[in-house]
Design a protein around this motif. Structure first.
Motif, PDB file in Angstrom:
ATOM      1  N   LEU A 295      39.663  43.856 -27.537  1.00 56.56           N
ATOM      2  CA  LEU A 295      39.313  44.043 -28.833  1.00 56.56           C
ATOM      3  C   LEU A 295      39.578  42.943 -29.992  1.00 56.56           C
ATOM      4  O   LEU A 295      38.993  42.790 -30.867  1.00 56.56           O
ATOM      5  CB  LEU A 295      40.237  45.509 -29.438  1.00 56.56           C
ATOM      6  CG  LEU A 295      39.736  46.982 -28.477  1.00 56.56           C
ATOM      7  CD1 LEU A 295      40.860  47.845 -29.195  1.00 56.56           C
ATOM      8  CD2 LEU A 295      38.497  47.070 -29.196  1.00 56.56           C
ATOM      9  N   SER A 296      40.802  42.393 -29.545  1.00 61.39           N
ATOM     10  CA  SER A 296      40.865  41.221 -30.279  1.00 61.39           C
ATOM     11  C   SER A 296      40.024  40.166 -30.202  1.00 61.39           C
ATOM     12  O   SER A 296      39.600  39.554 -31.147  1.00 61.39           O
ATOM     13  CB  SER A 296      42.381  40.662 -29.716  1.00 61.39           C
ATOM     14  OG  SER A 296      42.883  39.479 -30.333  1.00 61.39           O
ATOM     15  N   GLU A 297      39.398  39.726 -29.002  1.00 63.97           N
ATOM     16  CA  GLU A 297      38.244  38.853 -28.782  1.00 63.97           C
ATOM     17  C   GLU A 297      37.051  39.259 -29.484  1.00 63.97           C
ATOM     18  O   GLU A 297      36.375  38.570 -30.182  1.00 63.97           O
ATOM     19  CB  GLU A 297      37.833  38.720 -27.369  1.00 63.97           C
ATOM     20  CG  GLU A 297      39.101  38.254 -26.648  1.00 63.97           C
ATOM     21  CD  GLU A 297      38.633  38.050 -25.071  1.00 63.97           C
ATOM     22  OE1 GLU A 297      37.512  38.645 -24.665  1.00 63.97           O
ATOM     23  OE2 GLU A 297      39.378  37.481 -24.494  1.00 63.97           O
ATOM     24  N   GLN A 298      36.747  40.530 -29.910  1.00 64.56           N
ATOM     25  CA  GLN A 298      35.849  41.322 -30.674  1.00 64.56           C
ATOM     26  C   GLN A 298      36.121  41.285 -32.170  1.00 64.56           C
ATOM     27  O   GLN A 298      35.126  41.522 -32.864  1.00 64.56           O
ATOM     28  CB  GLN A 298      35.246  42.362 -30.200  1.00 64.56           C
ATOM     29  CG  GLN A 298      34.839  42.373 -28.673  1.00 64.56           C
ATOM     30  CD  GLN A 298      34.692  43.800 -28.393  1.00 64.56           C
ATOM     31  OE1 GLN A 298      34.755  44.999 -28.820  1.00 64.56           O
ATOM     32  NE2 GLN A 298      34.219  44.102 -27.071  1.00 64.56           N
ATOM     33  N   GLY A 299      37.253  41.017 -32.369  1.00 68.78           N
ATOM     34  CA  GLY A 299      37.493  40.885 -34.054  1.00 68.78           C
ATOM     35  C   GLY A 299      37.822  42.401 -34.328  1.00 68.78           C
ATOM     36  O   GLY A 299      37.878  42.408 -35.545  1.00 68.78           O
ATOM     37  N   LEU A 300      38.160  43.409 -33.527  1.00 69.10           N
ATOM     38  CA  LEU A 300      38.390  44.654 -34.084  1.00 69.10           C
ATOM     39  C   LEU A 300      39.788  45.056 -34.193  1.00 69.10           C
ATOM     40  O   LEU A 300      40.565  44.142 -33.583  1.00 69.10           O
ATOM     41  CB  LEU A 300      37.752  45.540 -33.084  1.00 69.10           C
ATOM     42  CG  LEU A 300      36.233  45.291 -32.762  1.00 69.10           C
ATOM     43  CD1 LEU A 300      35.487  46.293 -31.589  1.00 69.10           C
ATOM     44  CD2 LEU A 300      35.489  45.583 -34.344  1.00 69.10           C
ATOM     45  N   SER A 301      40.132  46.079 -34.573  1.00 68.52           N
ATOM     46  CA  SER A 301      41.560  46.476 -34.613  1.00 68.52           C
ATOM     47  C   SER A 301      42.122  46.862 -33.380  1.00 68.52           C
ATOM     48  O   SER A 301      41.647  47.403 -32.418  1.00 68.52           O
ATOM     49  CB  SER A 301      41.710  47.779 -35.459  1.00 68.52           C
ATOM     50  OG  SER A 301      42.825  48.214 -35.429  1.00 68.52           O
ATOM     51  N   THR A 302      43.230  46.283 -33.077  1.00 69.54           N
ATOM     52  CA  THR A 302      43.946  46.713 -31.899  1.00 69.54           C
ATOM     53  C   THR A 302      44.870  47.752 -31.521  1.00 69.54           C
ATOM     54  O   THR A 302      45.767  48.076 -30.892  1.00 69.54           O
ATOM     55  CB  THR A 302      44.716  45.654 -31.548  1.00 69.54           C
ATOM     56  OG1 THR A 302      45.747  45.266 -32.257  1.00 69.54           O
ATOM     57  CG2 THR A 302      44.021  44.228 -30.887  1.00 69.54           C
ATOM     58  N   GLU A 303      44.789  48.860 -32.946  1.00 65.36           N
ATOM     59  CA  GLU A 303      45.561  50.038 -33.104  1.00 65.36           C
ATOM     60  C   GLU A 303      44.923  50.866 -31.995  1.00 65.36           C
ATOM     61  O   GLU A 303      43.767  51.510 -32.123  1.00 65.36           O
ATOM     62  CB  GLU A 303      45.672  50.322 -34.559  1.00 65.36           C
ATOM     63  CG  GLU A 303      46.367  49.503 -35.287  1.00 65.36           C
ATOM     64  CD  GLU A 303      47.960  49.380 -35.028  1.00 65.36           C
ATOM     65  OE1 GLU A 303      48.107  50.424 -34.420  1.00 65.36           O
ATOM     66  OE2 GLU A 303      48.717  48.676 -35.156  1.00 65.36           O
ATOM     67  N   LEU A 304      45.871  51.307 -31.111  1.00 72.54           N
ATOM     68  CA  LEU A 304      45.315  52.436 -30.144  1.00 72.54           C
ATOM     69  C   LEU A 304      46.050  53.782 -30.234  1.00 72.54           C
ATOM     70  O   LEU A 304      47.119  53.642 -29.720  1.00 72.54           O
ATOM     71  CB  LEU A 304      45.345  51.909 -28.558  1.00 72.54           C
ATOM     72  CG  LEU A 304      44.590  50.430 -28.525  1.00 72.54           C
ATOM     73  CD1 LEU A 304      44.613  49.861 -27.263  1.00 72.54           C
ATOM     74  CD2 LEU A 304      42.939  50.661 -28.744  1.00 72.54           C
ATOM     75  N   PRO A 305      45.687  54.691 -30.849  1.00 70.57           N
ATOM     76  CA  PRO A 305      46.467  55.990 -31.449  1.00 70.57           C
ATOM     77  C   PRO A 305      46.997  56.557 -30.111  1.00 70.57           C
ATOM     78  O   PRO A 305      48.056  57.286 -30.347  1.00 70.57           O
ATOM     79  CB  PRO A 305      45.380  56.797 -32.104  1.00 70.57           C
ATOM     80  CG  PRO A 305      44.072  56.172 -31.629  1.00 70.57           C
ATOM     81  CD  PRO A 305      44.081  54.769 -31.383  1.00 70.57           C
ATOM     82  N   ASN A 306      46.196  56.717 -28.912  1.00 65.22           N
ATOM     83  CA  ASN A 306      46.779  57.455 -27.923  1.00 65.22           C
ATOM     84  C   ASN A 306      47.742  56.448 -26.885  1.00 65.22           C
ATOM     85  O   ASN A 306      48.164  57.304 -25.878  1.00 65.22           O
ATOM     86  CB  ASN A 306      45.466  57.877 -26.989  1.00 65.22           C
ATOM     87  CG  ASN A 306      44.496  59.028 -27.860  1.00 65.22           C
ATOM     88  OD1 ASN A 306      45.290  59.772 -28.663  1.00 65.22           O
ATOM     89  ND2 ASN A 306      43.373  58.712 -27.796  1.00 65.22           N
TER      90      ASN A 306
END
Length: 499
Positions: A451-462
């Motif tokens: 997710l970090s490489e794609q520039g997305l949030s790394t918050e994973l709720p589960n």
């Protein structure tokens, strides 16, 4: 048979004799005596802690007590281990139940847990004393009353104009294309509400504006897209963190205090208000509290809030309330998981060491400890030279666990007792309870990297619930292996002739 045990009641002496005659495996663990003496000591320690002269409004003394109790814990573990060395059904090739290893581990875990609980006695007593001295709703009511009375007494000084910003809601803010992996600061700047225009309007997109509406107390609508956001003065002179988390009554916000105390002129009887405020201050102050002159010196250039805080010396009262609240809610849901994990992993680690020691030779046990230390040093060096991250470390740990398991299976093919297979078995037993946790942690570490490489949030709720399930699964896996594999492989290894 008369086994003399100091302070042991008759029924426990009879039970001890019956276990010796009919259940020597259980008797040899001495778990029943550890539990009995452990409970007696905790009751004695709790009584001593209740006699402590430290005021509940003062700083916690648990850290000081912890050092003393840890020494008692080490002594208790040492005495128990001395008794464990006297007799061992497993090493005497006695007749044991197929689930002997599982039962022995449970008894070791219970006995170790009782001893580890010594360190929890003083923090529990401190929390009980704080809850007996001050009620939950009582503290919140007193905080609100003190803030309101301070504002009533300082009505004239607090009559100042409010600062405000003009907020314009727009559909979307232009966000330039930014590679967040290499320019996170630029991306954060690009997505922050922009202050622009000839009149200093703050432009906010829909999401940012909705967040402002939920958090703001003072927001005035001018038209469909333009609002005035007032920055109300800071009036919560006393505001203890978490004091109202578990109460029906909540600590008043600055806007609520303004509405109650400053919107209209205060009552004329300032003497009565001052007397009531003084009584509340005395309630949360105590003799001997350390005070620094720097905390009471009033700087003429300071803000009105700081001047009033120094004038009434509210920092002492606020700190004392924080001490009470931290003790009262030490065992709340917010922190209970932390204490449970500390207890579980400390108890599990010590229990595993005792279990391994009781099922292997002394030489192999200490060589296993040495091998574990050397592997830790080797892994740390490899991580340092290769600049490895969390993902690499987890991969190493999973690889070690698989390697240890494969090495332990060699016990079934060797003709003589091999120290290498013994070390492999010991290390496998020590790390297998966290094996599911390692796998789940690795999965989420890889997902975060992706997710970090794609520039997305790394918050994973589960993630946290899955990690918790992995911890529980690790315990279940270990118990299953104890009953099916670990007990048998130790029996096979120890029964082999020595080299």
């Amino acid at each position: 048979m008369n086994l003399k045990r100091p302070l042991v009641p008759g029924f426990l002496k009879k039970a001890d004799e019956k276990l010796l005659l009919h259940k020597p495996g259980i008797w040899s663990t001495r778990a029943h005596l550890v539990v009995y003496y452990g409970i007696l000591f905790m009751l004695l320690l709790a009584g001593i802690c209740f006699l402590e002269q430290n005021d509940v409004r003062d700083y916690s003394t648990s850290d000081s007590w912890l050092g003393f109790v840890i020494m008692i814990t080490i002594i208790a573990l040492t005495v128990w281990l001395i008794y464990l060395l006297r007799f061992n059904v497993f090493k005497k090739y006695g007749i044991i139940h197929p689930f002997y290893s599982l039962g022995a581990f449970f008894l070791y875990f219970i006995a170790t847990g009782i001893i580890i609980l010594f360190t929890y006695v003083h923090p529990v007593v401190e929390s009980v004393r704080a809850n007996l001295a001050f009620g939950d709703e009582e503290i919140v009511r007193d905080i609100n009353a003190m803030n309101l009375k301070i504002c009533q007494l300082e009505y004239n000084a607090l009559q100042q104009p409010w600062n405000y910003d003009t907020v314009v809601r727009v559909k979307d803010l232009p966000v330039p294309a930014v590679d967040s992996k290499y320019d996170e600061a630029a991306y954060e700047t690009a997505t922050t509400p922009v202050k622009t225009g000839p009149y200093g309007y703050i432009r906010m997109d829909t999401t940012a504006f909705d967040n402002l509406v939920r958090s703001a107390d003072s927001l005035v609508r001018l038209n469909d897209t333009m609002y005035l956001h007032y920055d109300e003065p800071h009036l919560t002179f006393i505001d203890s963190y978490l004091a109202d988390e578990y109460t029906k009554e909540k600590i008043l916000t600055s806007f609520q205090i303004y509405d109650k105390a400053l919107r209209h002129p205060p009552a004329a009887d300032r003497a009565l208000i001052s007397k009531e405020l003084g009584a509340l201050f005395n309630k949360y102050d105590y003799p001997g509290s350390g005070r620094s002159s720097a905390d009471t010196e009033i700087n003429e250039r300071a803000s009105v809030f700081d001047k009033i805080s120094k004038k009434y010396k509210v920092s002492y009262i606020d700190g004392n309330i924080d001490h009470v609240v931290s003790k009262k809610y030490r065992w709340s849901e917010r922190r209970m998981a932390e204490y449970v994990r500390l207890f579980y992993y400390f108890t599990l680690g010590i229990t595993l060491l005792i279990f391994i020691f009781r099922h292997t030779t002394v030489r192999t046990f200490f060589l296993s400890l040495l091998a574990g230390v050397l592997l830790t040093i080797f892994t740390a060096l490899m991580m340092s030279f290769s600049h490895g991250d969390e993902t690499v470390f987890l991969m190493w740990m999973i690889m070690y666990t698989i390697l240890f398991f494969v090495g332990s299976t060699a016990t079934w093919t060797t003709k003589k007792r091999n120290v290498i297979t013994g070390i492999m078995t010991n290390l496998f037993v020590f790390v297998v309870p966290i094996f599911p946790l390692l796998i789940v942690a690795l999965y989420y570490a890889l997902k975060k990297d992706q997710l970090s490489e794609q520039g997305l949030s790394t918050e994973l709720p589960n993630m946290y619930i899955h990690l918790l399930l992995a911890e529980i699964g690790g315990g279940i896996l270990f118990l299953a292996l104890l009953a099916t594999y670990i007990g048998k492989v130790y029996r096979r290894w120890y029964a082999l002739p020595e080299n």
